[in-house]
Design a protein around this motif. Sequence first.
Motif, PDB file in Angstrom:
ATOM      1  N   SER A 110     103.867 -60.901  95.065  1.00 61.23           N
ATOM      2  CA  SER A 110     103.564 -60.590  96.461  1.00 61.23           C
ATOM      3  C   SER A 110     104.777 -60.925  97.329  1.00 61.23           C
ATOM      4  CB  SER A 110     102.354 -61.402  96.932  1.00 61.23           C
ATOM      5  OG  SER A 110     102.672 -62.781  96.954  1.00 61.23           O
ATOM      6  N   THR A 111     104.803 -60.384  98.520  1.00 64.62           N
ATOM      7  CA  THR A 111     105.918 -60.640  99.443  1.00 64.62           C
ATOM      8  C   THR A 111     105.986 -62.121  99.812  1.00 64.62           C
ATOM      9  OG1 THR A 111     105.688 -58.423 100.380  1.00 64.62           O
ATOM     10  CG2 THR A 111     106.933 -60.037 101.673  1.00 64.62           C
ATOM     11  N   GLY A 112     104.815 -62.724 100.031  1.00 66.44           N
ATOM     12  CA  GLY A 112     104.767 -64.141 100.388  1.00 66.44           C
ATOM     13  C   GLY A 112     105.340 -65.024  99.302  1.00 66.44           C
ATOM     14  N   PHE A 113     104.969 -64.733  98.051  1.00 63.41           N
ATOM     15  CA  PHE A 113     105.493 -65.529  96.932  1.00 63.41           C
ATOM     16  C   PHE A 113     107.000 -65.330  96.805  1.00 63.41           C
ATOM     17  CE2 PHE A 113     106.930 -66.012  92.594  1.00 63.41           C
ATOM     18  CZ  PHE A 113     106.377 -67.228  92.225  1.00 63.41           C
ATOM     19  N   ALA A 114     107.457 -64.090  96.937  1.00 67.31           N
ATOM     20  CA  ALA A 114     108.890 -63.798  96.802  1.00 67.31           C
ATOM     21  C   ALA A 114     109.710 -64.551  97.855  1.00 67.31           C
ATOM     22  CB  ALA A 114     109.126 -62.292  96.927  1.00 67.31           C
ATOM     23  N   VAL A 115     109.204 -64.585  99.086  1.00 70.19           N
ATOM     24  CA  VAL A 115     109.904 -65.308 100.158  1.00 70.19           C
ATOM     25  C   VAL A 115     109.942 -66.800  99.852  1.00 70.19           C
ATOM     26  CG1 VAL A 115     109.809 -65.976 102.590  1.00 70.19           C
ATOM     27  CG2 VAL A 115     109.392 -63.597 101.925  1.00 70.19           C
ATOM     28  N   GLY A 116     108.794 -67.342  99.434  1.00 67.83           N
ATOM     29  CA  GLY A 116     108.731 -68.762  99.095  1.00 67.83           C
ATOM     30  C   GLY A 116     109.635 -69.118  97.930  1.00 67.83           C
ATOM     31  N   ALA A 117     109.657 -68.255  96.897  1.00 63.86           N
ATOM     32  CA  ALA A 117     110.501 -68.500  95.725  1.00 63.86           C
ATOM     33  C   ALA A 117     111.976 -68.486  96.098  1.00 63.86           C
ATOM     34  CB  ALA A 117     110.215 -67.450  94.653  1.00 63.86           C
ATOM     35  N   LEU A 118     112.375 -67.523  96.944  1.00 57.35           N
ATOM     36  CA  LEU A 118     113.768 -67.457  97.389  1.00 57.35           C
ATOM     37  C   LEU A 118     114.149 -68.691  98.204  1.00 57.35           C
ATOM     38  CD1 LEU A 118     114.087 -63.673  98.364  1.00 57.35           C
ATOM     39  CD2 LEU A 118     115.187 -64.842  96.438  1.00 57.35           C
ATOM     40  N   LEU A 119     113.186 -69.204  98.986  1.00 62.66           N
ATOM     41  CA  LEU A 119     113.431 -70.420  99.763  1.00 62.66           C
ATOM     42  C   LEU A 119     113.692 -71.605  98.834  1.00 62.66           C
ATOM     43  CD1 LEU A 119     113.432 -72.076 102.402  1.00 62.66           C
ATOM     44  CD2 LEU A 119     110.942 -72.275 102.155  1.00 62.66           C
ATOM     45  N   VAL A 120     112.844 -71.760  97.814  1.00 59.58           N
ATOM     46  CA  VAL A 120     113.005 -72.862  96.854  1.00 59.58           C
ATOM     47  C   VAL A 120     114.333 -72.740  96.119  1.00 59.58           C
ATOM     48  CG1 VAL A 120     112.116 -73.867  94.710  1.00 59.58           C
ATOM     49  CG2 VAL A 120     110.535 -73.274  96.551  1.00 59.58           C
ATOM     50  N   LEU A 121     114.621 -71.548  95.600  1.00 55.74           N
ATOM     51  CA  LEU A 121     115.866 -71.345  94.855  1.00 55.74           C
ATOM     52  C   LEU A 121     117.083 -71.545  95.750  1.00 55.74           C
ATOM     53  CD1 LEU A 121     114.836 -68.237  92.702  1.00 55.74           C
ATOM     54  CD2 LEU A 121     115.017 -70.610  91.954  1.00 55.74           C
ATOM     55  N   GLY A 122     116.990 -71.108  97.018  1.00 57.54           N
ATOM     56  CA  GLY A 122     118.085 -71.301  97.957  1.00 57.54           C
ATOM     57  C   GLY A 122     118.343 -72.781  98.216  1.00 57.54           C
ATOM     58  N   LEU A 123     117.266 -73.563  98.338  1.00 58.86           N
ATOM     59  CA  LEU A 123     117.405 -75.011  98.545  1.00 58.86           C
ATOM     60  C   LEU A 123     118.055 -75.676  97.338  1.00 58.86           C
ATOM     61  CD1 LEU A 123     113.994 -75.840 100.274  1.00 58.86           C
ATOM     62  CD2 LEU A 123     116.267 -76.039 101.294  1.00 58.86           C
ATOM     63  N   ILE A 124     117.685 -75.218  96.144  1.00 57.24           N
ATOM     64  CA  ILE A 124     118.264 -75.790  94.920  1.00 57.24           C
ATOM     65  C   ILE A 124     119.762 -75.505  94.861  1.00 57.24           C
ATOM     66  CG2 ILE A 124     118.282 -75.668  92.393  1.00 57.24           C
ATOM     67  CD1 ILE A 124     115.271 -74.997  92.576  1.00 57.24           C
ATOM     68  N   VAL A 125     120.143 -74.264  95.138  1.00 56.44           N
ATOM     69  CA  VAL A 125     121.565 -73.897  95.144  1.00 56.44           C
ATOM     70  C   VAL A 125     122.319 -74.730  96.177  1.00 56.44           C
ATOM     71  CG1 VAL A 125     123.207 -72.054  95.665  1.00 56.44           C
ATOM     72  CG2 VAL A 125     121.178 -71.563  94.278  1.00 56.44           C
ATOM     73  N   ALA A 126     121.715 -74.906  97.358  1.00 56.48           N
ATOM     74  CA  ALA A 126     122.362 -75.684  98.418  1.00 56.48           C
ATOM     75  C   ALA A 126     122.548 -77.135  97.998  1.00 56.48           C
ATOM     76  CB  ALA A 126     121.527 -75.610  99.697  1.00 56.48           C
ATOM     77  N   LEU A 127     121.531 -77.712  97.357  1.00 59.21           N
ATOM     78  CA  LEU A 127     121.613 -79.106  96.922  1.00 59.21           C
ATOM     79  C   LEU A 127     122.709 -79.296  95.881  1.00 59.21           C
ATOM     80  CD1 LEU A 127     117.784 -79.856  96.722  1.00 59.21           C
ATOM     81  CD2 LEU A 127     119.416 -81.005  98.231  1.00 59.21           C
ATOM     82  N   TYR A 128     122.784 -78.379  94.920  1.00 58.08           N
ATOM     83  CA  TYR A 128     123.838 -78.477  93.906  1.00 58.08           C
ATOM     84  C   TYR A 128     125.218 -78.260  94.522  1.00 58.08           C
ATOM     85  CZ  TYR A 128     121.010 -79.031  89.720  1.00 58.08           C
ATOM     86  OH  TYR A 128     120.178 -79.547  88.753  1.00 58.08           O
ATOM     87  N   SER A 129     125.294 -77.410  95.533  1.00 55.69           N
ATOM     88  CA  SER A 129     126.581 -77.158  96.186  1.00 55.69           C
ATOM     89  C   SER A 129     127.075 -78.406  96.913  1.00 55.69           C
ATOM     90  CB  SER A 129     126.447 -76.006  97.184  1.00 55.69           C
ATOM     91  OG  SER A 129     126.059 -74.815  96.535  1.00 55.69           O
TER      92      SER A 129
END
Length: 558
Positions: free
Chosen positions: A536-555
């Motif tokens: 769903s669109t809601g899940f996709a947005v939430g998943a991208l948010l989580v993955l974006g936070l993970i990338v930011a933390l590792y960066s």
Amino acid sequence: MKHNLLDTKDYIVFAVYFVIVAAYGLYIYNKKKSESTGSKDYFLAEGSLTWWAIGASLIASNISAEQFIGMSGSGFKMGLAIATYEWMGAATLIVVAVFFIPVYLKNKIATMPQFLHQRYNGTVAMIMAVFWLLLYVVVNLTSILYLGALAVSSISGFDLDFCMYAIAAFAIIITLGGMKVIGYTDVIQVFFLILGGLATTYLALNLVSTHYGTSGILEGYNLMTSKASEHFHMILKPDNENYIDLPGLSVLVGGMWIVNLNYWGCNQYITQRALGANLETARGGLLFAALLKLLMPIIVVLPGIAAYVLYKDGAFQAEMIQDGAVNPDRAYPVLLNLLPAGLKGLSFAALTAAVVASLAGKANSIATIFTLDIYKKVLKVDATEKNLVNTGKVSIVVAMILGVLIAPHLGIDKKGGFQYIQEYTGFVSPGIFAMFILGFFWKRTTSSAALFATIGGFGLSIFLKFLPTMADLSWLSGMGFSVKNAVGVYEIPFLDRMGFVFVFCIVGMFIISMLSNKLKAEEKGLAIDAKMFKTSTGFAVGALLVLGLIVALYSVYW
């Protein structure tokens, strides 16, 4: 009993926690009892759990004493790098939600052995059912029980055996209500877990700031990053003494994925929470769990780093010593014992909640596999629904009694408990994951190949574990495949070893399947279509948010 270390206010806070959990559990049990439809409702809470209950239950089952004590100890020893288990776990939950859960739900899978029976054959399913029962009882249940009792005892001052019996009894009461009671009471458990954990982190950061003559948690954090800058790197270099535990980029592209995908995607203990829901609800629960997962290092790792900074500057010198040496796993109990009255009771409740929730989830999984995959299929094939539920309840009590009896004799301690769990599950994780992943997505995988992955993967893991005692592996160090351990012997890092075994299992399964004379007869692919993996669109947005936070933390902490 030993001398009490808790204040009256602490007992009041803990009593409030106990009453809330017990009362809410009883309320849920009575409310849902009339809706019960049989064994699947009891074991899976079929259709009863909401997305937030599933997500909270996943975290409550995952976080226990080995995280609070062991991961804080690892924070003291190696720093923020240990948080990769949590942040990579969050990414893994997204993968499981998109690709694994749809397969399970589409094929009406209730247990992991059922999946193996449906995909391969009864022999593979029965072997793994017995194996999982032994692993869950002898390794996981006993470890959670003993480590939890040890932690609770060190904080409360109560006798270790008394703590073990009390925790086991509390867990049994919750577990006997079935998955619906576990799922909803886990929401309360997670509330106390996070609130109490954050209270401890707040104290730890404040201690650092006041120790250096300032105030405030942000100032405390800034001081930690400057006083222990080496503890704020996610990717360790080969010359780091902890490289053997977290071998550089392997945490991003190697064995860490196998650890997490096997744990979150092929583990009855975890997937059981989502198997009784519809796809949208299950995915929502996994996404919520991923968001909570991002918080865990704040609760379990930062206090350990704070303790390290203070210890390095002369604090806790006596408290951190055990048997004449510094024991990193004493970091969290030392901090807890500094909490003021009331707050200490809250953190004590958080730790107890983590232990009890994990025990309840594990006991329910043990009962589910025994009842549905062994009792119903072998011991009493004509069992009624009522009989199955009663058998599940009896097996819960028996499993907990076995855990109490076995735990004190396994030689688990706070220093080795987390490693104890990883050591024994890590020997089989690559083979099991290979068996599942090819079973999902390659219809030509055969049962013979699955047995090879299970047995061959375990055998190769054992061989690679003891290879350093038979051969000199120093020549592999130039390629980054071996590193000196604590006693100066070159060995293959644990996560890399798992990666090698996984590749070996995949290649072996492919060859065996292709060479099998019964190849066509054994094509037993599952019901899969591309539409299953659409989100769903809601899940996709939430998943991208989580993955974006993970990338930011590792960066930030590279």
